[in-house]
Design an enzyme around this catalytic site. Structure first.
Site, PDB file in Angstrom:
ATOM      1  NE  ARG A  91      54.952  27.652  36.369  1.00  0.00           N
ATOM      2  CZ  ARG A  91      56.166  27.562  37.052  1.00  0.00           C
ATOM      3  NH1 ARG A  91      55.842  27.648  38.388  1.00  0.00           N
ATOM      4  NH2 ARG A  91      57.350  27.643  36.705  1.00  0.00           N
ATOM      5  CG  HIS A 131      62.050  30.118  34.447  1.00  0.00           C
ATOM      6  ND1 HIS A 131      62.694  29.318  35.015  1.00  0.00           N
ATOM      7  CD2 HIS A 131      62.780  31.099  34.433  1.00  0.00           C
ATOM      8  CE1 HIS A 131      63.425  29.806  35.840  1.00  0.00           C
ATOM      9  NE2 HIS A 131      63.730  31.043  35.518  1.00  0.00           N
ATOM     10  CG  PHE A 187      63.006  17.218  37.395  1.00  0.00           C
ATOM     11  CD1 PHE A 187      63.274  18.413  36.827  1.00  0.00           C
ATOM     12  CD2 PHE A 187      62.752  17.077  38.931  1.00  0.00           C
ATOM     13  CE1 PHE A 187      63.410  19.370  37.570  1.00  0.00           C
ATOM     14  CE2 PHE A 187      62.926  18.115  39.446  1.00  0.00           C
ATOM     15  CZ  PHE A 187      63.427  19.380  39.089  1.00  0.00           C
ATOM     16  CE  LYS A 242      59.540  26.638  32.487  1.00  0.00           C
ATOM     17  NZ  LYS A 242      59.394  25.369  33.389  1.00  0.00           N
ATOM     18  CB  THR A 245      56.527  24.072  40.455  1.00  0.00           C
ATOM     19  OG1 THR A 245      57.292  24.956  40.813  1.00  0.00           O
ATOM     20  CG2 THR A 245      57.273  23.367  39.273  1.00  0.00           C
ATOM     21  NE  ARG A 264      58.593  31.074  42.233  1.00  0.00           N
ATOM     22  CZ  ARG A 264      59.358  30.190  41.461  1.00  0.00           C
ATOM     23  NH1 ARG A 264      60.186  30.555  40.738  1.00  0.00           N
ATOM     24  NH2 ARG A 264      58.953  28.919  41.756  1.00  0.00           N
ATOM     25  CE1 TYR A 299      64.533  25.532  34.827  1.00  0.00           C
ATOM     26  CE2 TYR A 299      64.843  24.985  32.381  1.00  0.00           C
ATOM     27  CZ  TYR A 299      64.441  25.663  33.400  1.00  0.00           C
ATOM     28  OH  TYR A 299      63.113  26.334  33.129  1.00  0.00           O
ATOM     29  CG  ASN A 351      55.937  24.374  34.620  1.00  0.00           C
ATOM     30  OD1 ASN A 351      56.561  24.784  33.725  1.00  0.00           O
ATOM     31  ND2 ASN A 351      56.748  24.458  35.850  1.00  0.00           N
ATOM     32  CD  GLU A 411      66.820  32.578  36.589  1.00  0.00           C
ATOM     33  OE1 GLU A 411      66.668  31.331  37.349  1.00  0.00           O
ATOM     34  OE2 GLU A 411      65.594  32.940  36.290  1.00  0.00           O
TER      35      GLU A 411
HETATM   36  P1  IDP Z   1      59.750  26.616  39.191  1.00  0.00           P
HETATM   37  O1  IDP Z   1      59.902  26.422  37.599  1.00  0.00           O
HETATM   38  O2  IDP Z   1      58.424  26.674  39.777  1.00  0.00           O
HETATM   39  O3  IDP Z   1      60.921  27.635  39.902  1.00  0.00           O
HETATM   40  P2  IDP Z   1      61.870  24.373  39.680  1.00  0.00           P
HETATM   41  O4  IDP Z   1      61.700  23.614  41.016  1.00  0.00           O
HETATM   42  O5  IDP Z   1      62.901  25.587  39.764  1.00  0.00           O
HETATM   43  O6  IDP Z   1      60.192  25.151  39.705  1.00  0.00           O
HETATM   44  O7  IDP Z   1      61.743  23.402  38.716  1.00  0.00           O
HETATM   45  C1  IDP Z   1      62.238  24.093  37.321  1.00  0.00           C
HETATM   46  C2  IDP Z   1      61.539  23.197  36.405  1.00  0.00           C
HETATM   47  O8  IDP Z   1      61.620  21.761  36.268  1.00  0.00           O
HETATM   48  C3  IDP Z   1      59.886  23.237  36.479  1.00  0.00           C
HETATM   49  O9  IDP Z   1      59.286  24.670  35.983  1.00  0.00           O
HETATM   50  C4  IDP Z   1      59.273  22.315  35.769  1.00  0.00           C
HETATM   51  O10 IDP Z   1      59.409  22.675  34.318  1.00  0.00           O
HETATM   52  C5  IDP Z   1      60.392  21.115  35.878  1.00  0.00           C
HETATM   53  N1  IDP Z   1      60.127  20.457  37.023  1.00  0.00           N
HETATM   54  C6  IDP Z   1      60.170  20.457  38.457  1.00  0.00           C
HETATM   55  N2  IDP Z   1      59.951  19.817  38.967  1.00  0.00           N
HETATM   56  C7  IDP Z   1      59.619  18.634  38.417  1.00  0.00           C
HETATM   57  C8  IDP Z   1      59.315  17.238  38.551  1.00  0.00           C
HETATM   58  O11 IDP Z   1      59.077  16.685  39.589  1.00  0.00           O
HETATM   59  N3  IDP Z   1      59.143  16.392  37.536  1.00  0.00           N
HETATM   60  C9  IDP Z   1      59.344  17.062  36.107  1.00  0.00           C
HETATM   61  N4  IDP Z   1      59.671  18.271  35.935  1.00  0.00           N
HETATM   62  C10 IDP Z   1      59.945  19.051  36.902  1.00  0.00           C
HETATM   63 MG    MG Z   2      62.837  27.415  39.689  1.00  0.00          MG
END
Ligand code: IDP
Ligand code: MG
Length: 138
Positions: A103, A116, A58, A10, A92, A86, A50, A113, A127
């Site tokens: 991360r 992805h 968010f 990212k 996350t 993962r 997304y 973080n 994807e």
């Molecule tokens: P993941 O990347 O671990 O699969 P997801 O829930 O799919 O997590 O969320 C996608 C992306 O959205 C995360 O990697 C992060 O960059 C962002 N994100 C997730 N939850 C939050 C939040 O509560 N606040 C701000 N950004 C978030």
């Molecule tokens: Mg995800």
């Protein structure tokens, strides 16, 4: 069985010059890189990628972050690639991610973080097709 997953390095990790470190961890963990490129997503592309999160509070911030600079997208191959990537990324929220995970070592918070990863084989297929054409796989 060998499978593929989509990884994205990212904008925060690129900006912090951690691209090389993250790619080295991917290789050290036994993944084969089948395709890779750097690009900058448009807002429309990030919103589409997304789309599953579009109702989340968010979403707008996430799209802004993901379009704030270039990303590196990779097609990774390994046995159980989706779960293995993962695991290597960590949870996350970078604040909760253990040291030794990508991360945990390179991310900042729940949004910034560093990387992805697809969350299922089905989504990995979708994807990967979002970013790569058949001709781009080596
Ligand atoms: P993941 O990347 O671990 O699969 P997801 O829930 O799919 O997590 O969320 C996608 C992306 O959205 C995360 O990697 C992060 O960059 C962002 N994100 C997730 N939850 C939050 C939040 O509560 N606040 C701000 N950004 C978030
Ligand atoms: Mg995800």
């Amino acid at each position: 069985m060998s499978e593929m997953t989509l990884a994205i390095i990212k904008p925060d990790a690129i900006e912090a010059n951690n691209t090389g470190h993250i790619i080295q961890r991917i290789l050290d963990d036994g993944f084969k890189i089948r395709a890779m490129k750097m690009l900058r997503m448009s807002a429309t592309e990030a919103e589409s990628f997304y789309a599953v999160h579009r109702e989340r509070p968010f979403f707008a911030s996430l799209v802004h972050f993901m379009t704030s600079g270039p990303v590196v997208v990779l097609a990774l191959e390994k046995e159980n690639a989706v779960a293995e990537w993962r695991k290597l990324m960590g949870p996350t929220n970078s604040k909760d991610a253990p040291k030794g995970t990508i991360r945990g070592d390179f991310g900042t918070d729940v949004e910034r973080n560093a990387c992805h990863g697809s969350d299922s084989r089905e989504n990995a297929t979708i994807e990967l097709a979002f970013f790569f054409s058949k001709l781009e796989y080596c």
